[in-house]
Design a protein around this motif. Structure first.
Motif, PDB file in Angstrom:
ATOM      1  N   ARG A 146       0.844  -1.206   0.000  1.00 29.36           N
ATOM      2  CA  ARG A 146       0.000   0.000   0.000  1.00 29.36           C
ATOM      3  C   ARG A 146       0.876   1.251   0.000  1.00 29.36           C
ATOM      4  O   ARG A 146       0.463   2.312   0.454  1.00 29.36           O
ATOM      5  N   SER A 169      -6.393   5.944  -7.986  1.00 31.55           N
ATOM      6  CA  SER A 169      -5.977   6.109  -6.596  1.00 31.55           C
ATOM      7  C   SER A 169      -4.674   5.390  -6.278  1.00 31.55           C
ATOM      8  O   SER A 169      -4.133   5.560  -5.190  1.00 31.55           O
ATOM      9  N   ASN A 194       1.302  11.148   3.492  1.00 34.00           N
ATOM     10  CA  ASN A 194      -0.059  11.009   4.037  1.00 34.00           C
ATOM     11  C   ASN A 194      -0.999  10.136   3.221  1.00 34.00           C
ATOM     12  O   ASN A 194      -2.190  10.068   3.533  1.00 34.00           O
ATOM     13  N   ASP A 195      -0.527   9.457   2.195  1.00 32.43           N
ATOM     14  CA  ASP A 195      -1.425   8.694   1.322  1.00 32.43           C
ATOM     15  C   ASP A 195      -2.134   7.580   2.076  1.00 32.43           C
ATOM     16  O   ASP A 195      -1.520   6.823   2.814  1.00 32.43           O
ATOM     17  N   ASP A 196      -3.439   7.494   1.870  1.00 34.03           N
ATOM     18  CA  ASP A 196      -4.216   6.388   2.449  1.00 34.03           C
ATOM     19  C   ASP A 196      -5.017   5.673   1.363  1.00 34.03           C
ATOM     20  O   ASP A 196      -5.975   4.965   1.654  1.00 34.03           O
ATOM     21  N   GLU A 200      -7.090   6.838  -0.520  1.00 35.05           N
ATOM     22  CA  GLU A 200      -8.458   7.355  -0.474  1.00 35.05           C
ATOM     23  C   GLU A 200      -9.404   6.377   0.215  1.00 35.05           C
ATOM     24  O   GLU A 200     -10.581   6.273  -0.123  1.00 35.05           O
ATOM     25  N   GLY A 201      -8.858   5.627   1.181  1.00 36.01           N
ATOM     26  CA  GLY A 201      -9.666   4.697   1.948  1.00 36.01           C
ATOM     27  C   GLY A 201     -10.086   3.438   1.205  1.00 36.01           C
ATOM     28  O   GLY A 201     -10.877   2.645   1.716  1.00 36.01           O
ATOM     29  N   SER A 234      -9.780  -0.326  -0.707  1.00 33.18           N
ATOM     30  CA  SER A 234      -9.158  -1.616  -0.436  1.00 33.18           C
ATOM     31  C   SER A 234      -8.938  -2.353  -1.764  1.00 33.18           C
ATOM     32  O   SER A 234      -9.355  -1.891  -2.823  1.00 33.18           O
TER      33      SER A 234
END
Length: 191
Positions: free
Chosen positions: A128, A162, A179-181, A183-184, A186
């Motif tokens: 990720r 994303s 800070n990348d997540d 965009e939530g 999966s």
């Protein structure tokens, strides 16, 4: 953070790319980051290494041992850490494992292959880690157009936007890398 930079080793690329990549390396090193890269002494790789060193960062080069005999002048033998591998595949595997984030600097076929490998691995849920494409002077515009065309033709899901971001601004790139997540999202959002 350990940042893997993929980029060209070519000795013939335009100076504007080298200047931008060296400035990028210095910028990220001054933020407390270190470099993991293919141990290149020339091209974008060499520029990234010079920048990270100038900014006070450490550099970890990973290079196949056959470069000693055939391509020695392309290798930065003065890395803070130098890992010799048997194959190019092993080289990439180590860089991918050691990295917390990836920056795709201007490069050629090898850089494209490295980008698509980490992009595919991310799509498959194998990592990720953020992937930033450094679009110096619009170098990667055509790549982005190709990926957009693949989305429009339904070969790639639009959610795959994303998986990576393209930047020409270092502050914005740093914010993304730190800070990348995703965009939530999966793994199931990309299938």
């Amino acid at each position: 953070m350990e940042i893997c930079v993929f980029g060209a080793a070519s000795k013939t690329i335009d100076e504007k790319y080298l200047i931008a990549v060296e400035e990028m390396g210095e910028f990220f090193a001054k933020r407390g980051n270190n470099l993991v890269f293919g141990a290149g002494n020339t091209g974008s790789m060499g520029a990234a290494a010079r920048g990270f060193k100038k900014g006070g960062g450490r550099i970890h080069g990973v290079v196949p041992s056959f470069f000693k005999n055939d391509l020695s002048d392309f290798v930065n033998w003065r890395c803070d850490k130098l890992t010799l591998t048997d194959t190019m595949r092993e080289r990439k595997s180590i860089m991918e494992r050691e990295a917390d984030a990836f920056i795709i600097a201007p490069g050629g076929i090898g850089t494209f292959e490295e980008f698509f490998e980490v992009l595919t691995l991310k799509q498959l849920g194998q990592h990720r880690k953020p992937i930033a494409v450094y679009n110096v002077c619009g170098y990667y515009n055509a790549l982005n157009d190709l990926i957009e065309q693949a989305m429009e033709s339904h070969f790639v899901r639009p959610t795959c936007r994303s998986l990576y971001k393209t930047f020409d601004n270092l502050e914005e790139m740093a914010d993304y890398l730190e800070n990348d997540d995703m965009e939530g999202m999966s793994l199931y959002d990309f299938k």
